[in-house]
Design an enzyme around this catalytic site. Structure first.
Site, PDB file in Angstrom:
ATOM      1  N   LYS A  10     -21.489  21.754  15.467  1.00 54.88           N
ATOM      2  CA  LYS A  10     -20.947  20.823  16.462  1.00 54.88           C
ATOM      3  C   LYS A  10     -21.289  21.256  17.893  1.00 54.88           C
ATOM      4  O   LYS A  10     -21.669  22.423  18.136  1.00 54.88           O
ATOM      5  CB  LYS A  10     -19.433  20.713  16.263  1.00 54.88           C
ATOM      6  CG  LYS A  10     -19.035  20.083  14.916  1.00 54.88           C
ATOM      7  CD  LYS A  10     -17.519  19.895  14.825  1.00 54.88           C
ATOM      8  CE  LYS A  10     -17.131  19.214  13.520  1.00 54.88           C
ATOM      9  NZ  LYS A  10     -15.669  18.915  13.484  1.00 54.88           N
ATOM     10  N   TYR A  50     -18.049   9.092  11.197  1.00 54.47           N
ATOM     11  CA  TYR A  50     -16.635   9.389  10.966  1.00 54.47           C
ATOM     12  C   TYR A  50     -15.821   8.134  10.641  1.00 54.47           C
ATOM     13  O   TYR A  50     -14.606   8.126  10.864  1.00 54.47           O
ATOM     14  CB  TYR A  50     -16.050  10.110  12.180  1.00 54.47           C
ATOM     15  CG  TYR A  50     -16.452  11.584  12.254  1.00 54.47           C
ATOM     16  CD1 TYR A  50     -15.972  12.507  11.313  1.00 54.47           C
ATOM     17  CD2 TYR A  50     -17.302  12.049  13.248  1.00 54.47           C
ATOM     18  CE1 TYR A  50     -16.325  13.851  11.365  1.00 54.47           C
ATOM     19  CE2 TYR A  50     -17.656  13.396  13.310  1.00 54.47           C
ATOM     20  CZ  TYR A  50     -17.163  14.286  12.361  1.00 54.47           C
ATOM     21  OH  TYR A  50     -17.507  15.623  12.419  1.00 54.47           O
ATOM     22  N   PHE A  58      -6.864  11.071  16.176  1.00 52.95           N
ATOM     23  CA  PHE A  58      -7.854  11.938  16.812  1.00 52.95           C
ATOM     24  C   PHE A  58      -9.261  11.346  16.831  1.00 52.95           C
ATOM     25  O   PHE A  58     -10.195  11.975  17.332  1.00 52.95           O
ATOM     26  CB  PHE A  58      -7.878  13.307  16.123  1.00 52.95           C
ATOM     27  CG  PHE A  58      -8.186  13.258  14.635  1.00 52.95           C
ATOM     28  CD1 PHE A  58      -9.496  13.190  14.170  1.00 52.95           C
ATOM     29  CD2 PHE A  58      -7.155  13.291  13.697  1.00 52.95           C
ATOM     30  CE1 PHE A  58      -9.777  13.144  12.814  1.00 52.95           C
ATOM     31  CE2 PHE A  58      -7.429  13.257  12.327  1.00 52.95           C
ATOM     32  CZ  PHE A  58      -8.748  13.177  11.900  1.00 52.95           C
ATOM     33  N   ARG A  86     -17.268  24.666   1.975  1.00 48.65           N
ATOM     34  CA  ARG A  86     -15.935  24.449   2.556  1.00 48.65           C
ATOM     35  C   ARG A  86     -15.189  25.788   2.681  1.00 48.65           C
ATOM     36  O   ARG A  86     -14.495  26.027   3.666  1.00 48.65           O
ATOM     37  CB  ARG A  86     -15.114  23.482   1.682  1.00 48.65           C
ATOM     38  CG  ARG A  86     -15.626  22.057   1.645  1.00 48.65           C
ATOM     39  CD  ARG A  86     -15.382  21.271   2.900  1.00 48.65           C
ATOM     40  NE  ARG A  86     -13.979  21.004   3.165  1.00 48.65           N
ATOM     41  CZ  ARG A  86     -13.552  20.141   4.089  1.00 48.65           C
ATOM     42  NH1 ARG A  86     -14.421  19.464   4.845  1.00 48.65           N
ATOM     43  NH2 ARG A  86     -12.274  19.949   4.295  1.00 48.65           N
ATOM     44  N   THR A  92      -9.537  23.417   8.844  1.00 48.86           N
ATOM     45  CA  THR A  92      -9.831  22.561  10.003  1.00 48.86           C
ATOM     46  C   THR A  92      -9.316  23.190  11.296  1.00 48.86           C
ATOM     47  O   THR A  92     -10.002  23.186  12.321  1.00 48.86           O
ATOM     48  CB  THR A  92      -9.175  21.178   9.805  1.00 48.86           C
ATOM     49  OG1 THR A  92      -9.545  20.673   8.521  1.00 48.86           O
ATOM     50  CG2 THR A  92      -9.611  20.209  10.883  1.00 48.86           C
ATOM     51  N   ARG A 103     -15.183  29.085  11.002  1.00 50.62           N
ATOM     52  CA  ARG A 103     -14.260  28.560  12.012  1.00 50.62           C
ATOM     53  C   ARG A 103     -13.361  29.660  12.588  1.00 50.62           C
ATOM     54  O   ARG A 103     -13.074  29.668  13.786  1.00 50.62           O
ATOM     55  CB  ARG A 103     -13.431  27.414  11.432  1.00 50.62           C
ATOM     56  CG  ARG A 103     -14.235  26.100  11.368  1.00 50.62           C
ATOM     57  CD  ARG A 103     -13.507  25.042  10.598  1.00 50.62           C
ATOM     58  NE  ARG A 103     -14.118  23.721  10.727  1.00 50.62           N
ATOM     59  CZ  ARG A 103     -13.848  22.702   9.913  1.00 50.62           C
ATOM     60  NH1 ARG A 103     -12.972  22.850   8.933  1.00 50.62           N
ATOM     61  NH2 ARG A 103     -14.434  21.532  10.090  1.00 50.62           N
ATOM     62  N   ASN A 113     -14.077  22.645  16.579  1.00 51.73           N
ATOM     63  CA  ASN A 113     -14.006  23.625  15.492  1.00 51.73           C
ATOM     64  C   ASN A 113     -15.375  23.994  14.907  1.00 51.73           C
ATOM     65  O   ASN A 113     -15.499  24.387  13.759  1.00 51.73           O
ATOM     66  CB  ASN A 113     -13.005  23.179  14.419  1.00 51.73           C
ATOM     67  CG  ASN A 113     -13.381  21.877  13.760  1.00 51.73           C
ATOM     68  OD1 ASN A 113     -14.407  21.289  14.088  1.00 51.73           O
ATOM     69  ND2 ASN A 113     -12.569  21.416  12.821  1.00 51.73           N
ATOM     70  N   HIS A 116     -18.990  21.015  10.811  1.00 50.07           N
ATOM     71  CA  HIS A 116     -18.521  20.033   9.825  1.00 50.07           C
ATOM     72  C   HIS A 116     -19.118  20.421   8.485  1.00 50.07           C
ATOM     73  O   HIS A 116     -20.276  20.845   8.426  1.00 50.07           O
ATOM     74  CB  HIS A 116     -19.014  18.623  10.194  1.00 50.07           C
ATOM     75  CG  HIS A 116     -18.908  17.644   9.057  1.00 50.07           C
ATOM     76  ND1 HIS A 116     -17.782  16.897   8.845  1.00 50.07           N
ATOM     77  CD2 HIS A 116     -19.773  17.328   8.049  1.00 50.07           C
ATOM     78  CE1 HIS A 116     -17.962  16.149   7.748  1.00 50.07           C
ATOM     79  NE2 HIS A 116     -19.162  16.393   7.244  1.00 50.07           N
ATOM     80  N   GLU A 127     -23.638  11.603   3.562  1.00 53.98           N
ATOM     81  CA  GLU A 127     -23.855  12.272   4.856  1.00 53.98           C
ATOM     82  C   GLU A 127     -25.284  12.813   4.998  1.00 53.98           C
ATOM     83  O   GLU A 127     -25.853  12.808   6.096  1.00 53.98           O
ATOM     84  CB  GLU A 127     -22.827  13.394   5.027  1.00 53.98           C
ATOM     85  CG  GLU A 127     -21.412  12.836   5.201  1.00 53.98           C
ATOM     86  CD  GLU A 127     -20.323  13.896   5.247  1.00 53.98           C
ATOM     87  OE1 GLU A 127     -19.151  13.510   5.396  1.00 53.98           O
ATOM     88  OE2 GLU A 127     -20.634  15.097   5.153  1.00 53.98           O
TER      89      GLU A 127
HETATM   90  P1  IDP Z   1     -12.527  18.779   8.241  1.00 57.77           P
HETATM   91  O1  IDP Z   1     -13.621  18.786   9.290  1.00 57.77           O
HETATM   92  O2  IDP Z   1     -11.952  20.146   8.023  1.00 57.77           O
HETATM   93  O3  IDP Z   1     -12.958  18.117   6.968  1.00 57.77           O
HETATM   94  P2  IDP Z   1     -11.012  16.364   8.823  1.00 57.77           P
HETATM   95  O4  IDP Z   1      -9.567  16.195   8.527  1.00 57.77           O
HETATM   96  O5  IDP Z   1     -11.995  15.653   7.955  1.00 57.77           O
HETATM   97  O6  IDP Z   1     -11.319  17.935   8.842  1.00 57.77           O
HETATM   98  O7  IDP Z   1     -11.225  15.927  10.326  1.00 57.77           O
HETATM   99  C1  IDP Z   1     -12.526  15.740  10.852  1.00 57.77           C
HETATM  100  C2  IDP Z   1     -12.621  16.426  12.195  1.00 57.77           C
HETATM  101  O8  IDP Z   1     -11.746  15.758  13.110  1.00 57.77           O
HETATM  102  C3  IDP Z   1     -12.168  17.877  12.233  1.00 57.77           C
HETATM  103  O9  IDP Z   1     -13.189  18.785  11.855  1.00 57.77           O
HETATM  104  C4  IDP Z   1     -11.775  18.052  13.687  1.00 57.77           C
HETATM  105  O10 IDP Z   1     -12.918  18.279  14.512  1.00 57.77           O
HETATM  106  C5  IDP Z   1     -11.208  16.691  14.030  1.00 57.77           C
HETATM  107  N1  IDP Z   1      -9.736  16.690  13.875  1.00 57.77           N
HETATM  108  C6  IDP Z   1      -9.027  16.599  12.736  1.00 57.77           C
HETATM  109  N2  IDP Z   1      -7.702  16.623  12.963  1.00 57.77           N
HETATM  110  C7  IDP Z   1      -7.576  16.736  14.309  1.00 57.77           C
HETATM  111  C8  IDP Z   1      -6.438  16.821  15.176  1.00 57.77           C
HETATM  112  O11 IDP Z   1      -5.288  16.784  14.755  1.00 57.77           O
HETATM  113  N3  IDP Z   1      -6.700  16.949  16.519  1.00 57.77           N
HETATM  114  C9  IDP Z   1      -7.985  16.969  17.015  1.00 57.77           C
HETATM  115  N4  IDP Z   1      -9.072  16.889  16.232  1.00 57.77           N
HETATM  116  C10 IDP Z   1      -8.877  16.781  14.895  1.00 57.77           C
HETATM  117 MG    MG Z   2     -13.569  16.111   6.674  1.00 60.79          MG
END
Ligand code: IDP
Ligand code: MG
Length: 133
Positions: A10, A50, A58, A86, A92, A103, A113, A116, A127
């Protein structure tokens, strides 16, 4: 059986010069890089990537962040690639990510973070096609 998955480095990690260190983690863990490119996603393309998060609070922040500067998209291959990636990536929220995960080592916060990783073989296929059609 060999499986493929998608990793994106990212904008926060690209900007802080962590591309090499993240790729080193992937290769050391036994992932084979099968396709790779650096790309600056438009707002529309980031939103398309997304779209499963449509309606989440978010989403707007995420789309703005992911289109703010270039990312690196990498298709990876390995036995059990989706689950293993993962695990290597971590939770996350970096504050909750296990010790030694990408991370935990590189991420700034829940939004920025660093990486992805696809969450299922089905989404991995979608994807990988999104970036390398
Ligand atoms: P993941 O990347 O661990 O699979 P997801 O729930 O799929 O997590 O969310 C996608 C991305 O959205 C996360 O990697 C993060 O960058 C962002 N994200 C998720 N939840 C939040 C939040 O509560 N605040 C801000 N950004 C978030
Ligand atoms: Mg995800």
């Amino acid at each position: 059986m060999k499986q493929q998955t998608l990793l994106m480095i990212k904008p926060d990690a690209v900007q802080r010069n962590f591309i090499g260190r993240i790729i080193e983690r992937l290769e050391t863990a036994g992932f084979q890089i099968v396709q790779m490119k650096m790309v600056h996603l438009t707002v529309a393309r980031a939103r398309e990537f997304y779209e499963v998060h449509e309606g989440k609070p978010f989403l707007e922040e995420l789309v703005a962040f992911m289109s703010s500067s270039p990312i690196v998209a990498i298709a990876l291959e390995k036995e059990n690639a989706v689950a293993d990636l993962r695990e290597l990536v971590g939770a996350t929220n970096p504050a909750e990510a296990a010790c030694g995960t990408i991370r935990q080592c590189f991420a700034i916060d829940m939004g920025k973070n660093s990486v992805h990783a696809s969450d299922s073989p089905e989404n991995a296929a979608v994807e990988i096609r999104f970036h390398f059609a």
